[in-house]
Design a protein around this motif. Sequence first.
Motif, PDB file in Angstrom:
ATOM      1  N   HIS A  61      68.315   7.178 -40.342  1.00  0.00           N
ATOM      2  CA  HIS A  61      67.402   7.438 -41.456  1.00  0.00           C
ATOM      3  C   HIS A  61      66.416   8.535 -41.065  1.00  0.00           C
ATOM      4  O   HIS A  61      65.911   8.560 -39.949  1.00  0.00           O
ATOM      5  CB  HIS A  61      66.659   6.162 -41.826  1.00  0.00           C
ATOM      6  CG  HIS A  61      65.758   6.332 -42.999  1.00  0.00           C
ATOM      7  ND1 HIS A  61      66.223   6.482 -44.291  1.00  0.00           N
ATOM      8  CD2 HIS A  61      64.416   6.379 -43.086  1.00  0.00           C
ATOM      9  CE1 HIS A  61      65.201   6.601 -45.095  1.00  0.00           C
ATOM     10  NE2 HIS A  61      64.097   6.543 -44.404  1.00  0.00           N
ATOM     11  N   VAL A  62      66.148   9.442 -41.999  1.00  0.00           N
ATOM     12  CA  VAL A  62      65.227  10.556 -41.765  1.00  0.00           C
ATOM     13  C   VAL A  62      64.031  10.415 -42.698  1.00  0.00           C
ATOM     14  O   VAL A  62      64.202  10.179 -43.905  1.00  0.00           O
ATOM     15  CB  VAL A  62      65.938  11.900 -42.012  1.00  0.00           C
ATOM     16  CG1 VAL A  62      64.951  13.054 -41.884  1.00  0.00           C
ATOM     17  CG2 VAL A  62      67.088  12.081 -41.026  1.00  0.00           C
ATOM     18  N   GLN A  63      62.853  10.548 -42.152  1.00  0.00           N
ATOM     19  CA  GLN A  63      61.641  10.567 -42.974  1.00  0.00           C
ATOM     20  C   GLN A  63      61.084  11.979 -43.034  1.00  0.00           C
ATOM     21  O   GLN A  63      61.029  12.675 -42.001  1.00  0.00           O
ATOM     22  CB  GLN A  63      60.593   9.618 -42.404  1.00  0.00           C
ATOM     23  CG  GLN A  63      60.893   8.151 -42.668  1.00  0.00           C
ATOM     24  CD  GLN A  63      59.731   7.257 -42.272  1.00  0.00           C
ATOM     25  OE1 GLN A  63      59.167   7.403 -41.199  1.00  0.00           O
ATOM     26  NE2 GLN A  63      59.386   6.321 -43.134  1.00  0.00           N
ATOM     27  N   LEU A  64      60.680  12.388 -44.213  1.00  0.00           N
ATOM     28  CA  LEU A  64      60.095  13.711 -44.429  1.00  0.00           C
ATOM     29  C   LEU A  64      58.678  13.512 -44.947  1.00  0.00           C
ATOM     30  O   LEU A  64      58.477  12.876 -45.986  1.00  0.00           O
ATOM     31  CB  LEU A  64      60.932  14.509 -45.437  1.00  0.00           C
ATOM     32  CG  LEU A  64      62.387  14.742 -45.061  1.00  0.00           C
ATOM     33  CD1 LEU A  64      63.115  15.443 -46.203  1.00  0.00           C
ATOM     34  CD2 LEU A  64      62.505  15.552 -43.782  1.00  0.00           C
ATOM     35  N   VAL A  65      57.720  14.061 -44.231  1.00  0.00           N
ATOM     36  CA  VAL A  65      56.317  13.909 -44.619  1.00  0.00           C
ATOM     37  C   VAL A  65      55.736  15.285 -44.894  1.00  0.00           C
ATOM     38  O   VAL A  65      55.695  16.149 -44.000  1.00  0.00           O
ATOM     39  CB  VAL A  65      55.510  13.208 -43.520  1.00  0.00           C
ATOM     40  CG1 VAL A  65      54.054  13.067 -43.945  1.00  0.00           C
ATOM     41  CG2 VAL A  65      56.109  11.833 -43.233  1.00  0.00           C
ATOM     42  N   GLU A  66      55.300  15.473 -46.134  1.00  0.00           N
ATOM     43  CA  GLU A  66      54.803  16.775 -46.550  1.00  0.00           C
ATOM     44  C   GLU A  66      53.277  16.850 -46.440  1.00  0.00           C
ATOM     45  O   GLU A  66      52.585  15.840 -46.541  1.00  0.00           O
ATOM     46  CB  GLU A  66      55.206  17.016 -48.006  1.00  0.00           C
ATOM     47  CG  GLU A  66      56.706  16.987 -48.232  1.00  0.00           C
ATOM     48  CD  GLU A  66      57.044  17.050 -49.704  1.00  0.00           C
ATOM     49  OE1 GLU A  66      56.295  17.669 -50.468  1.00  0.00           O
ATOM     50  OE2 GLU A  66      58.066  16.464 -50.088  1.00  0.00           O
ATOM     51  N   SER A  67      52.804  18.054 -46.255  1.00  0.00           N
ATOM     52  CA  SER A  67      51.361  18.269 -46.273  1.00  0.00           C
ATOM     53  C   SER A  67      50.849  18.075 -47.695  1.00  0.00           C
ATOM     54  O   SER A  67      51.606  18.143 -48.662  1.00  0.00           O
ATOM     55  CB  SER A  67      51.022  19.668 -45.782  1.00  0.00           C
ATOM     56  OG  SER A  67      51.703  20.644 -46.565  1.00  0.00           O
ATOM     57  N   GLY A  68      49.554  17.855 -47.799  1.00  0.00           N
ATOM     58  CA  GLY A  68      48.979  17.543 -49.091  1.00  0.00           C
ATOM     59  C   GLY A  68      48.978  18.692 -50.068  1.00  0.00           C
ATOM     60  O   GLY A  68      49.012  19.855 -49.683  1.00  0.00           O
ATOM     61  N   GLY A  69      48.968  18.348 -51.345  1.00  0.00           N
ATOM     62  CA  GLY A  69      48.911  19.355 -52.379  1.00  0.00           C
ATOM     63  C   GLY A  69      47.514  19.923 -52.542  1.00  0.00           C
ATOM     64  O   GLY A  69      46.548  19.403 -51.983  1.00  0.00           O
ATOM     65  N   ARG A  70      47.401  20.965 -53.310  1.00  0.00           N
ATOM     66  CA  ARG A  70      46.117  21.617 -53.504  1.00  0.00           C
ATOM     67  C   ARG A  70      46.023  22.259 -54.870  1.00  0.00           C
ATOM     68  O   ARG A  70      47.040  22.517 -55.511  1.00  0.00           O
ATOM     69  CB  ARG A  70      45.922  22.690 -52.438  1.00  0.00           C
ATOM     70  CG  ARG A  70      45.356  22.224 -51.123  1.00  0.00           C
ATOM     71  CD  ARG A  70      45.141  23.397 -50.211  1.00  0.00           C
ATOM     72  NE  ARG A  70      44.327  24.457 -50.820  1.00  0.00           N
ATOM     73  CZ  ARG A  70      44.161  25.654 -50.281  1.00  0.00           C
ATOM     74  NH1 ARG A  70      44.753  25.942 -49.140  1.00  0.00           N
ATOM     75  NH2 ARG A  70      43.411  26.550 -50.868  1.00  0.00           N
TER      76      ARG A  70
END
Length: 119
Positions: A1-10
């Motif tokens: 399983h792969v988790q992808l964590v994105e930086s916050g929106g703006r």
Amino acid sequence: HVQLVESGGRLVQAGGSLRRSCAASGRTFSSFDMGWFRQAPGKEREFVAAFRSSGSTNVADSVKGRFTISRDNAKNTVYLQMNTLKPDDTAVYYCAARTDYRLRDYNYWGQGTQVTVSS
């Protein structure tokens, strides 16, 4: 399983810049094809950019010359540099990974974060 964590929106003004990042779990990140997609209100999700494990890249015509995709395999991270932003770039942005080259579609997705460009 792969988790992808994105930086916050703006929220950014038109003409401004923003760099998005997406960190992936997994020890074989370098073998993943990575992509960015976006979905604007009332529209279907669309392709933005891709950086394949082979090293090849491509970006959608709508963002060509303004957006650049890059990756740092040592950090398991893919980036999307967004310059000269326009109100039409307002959307929820998703990063995605394709962990098997035999797959047609990306099989792991980030949570998606909102980017709003004000005029």
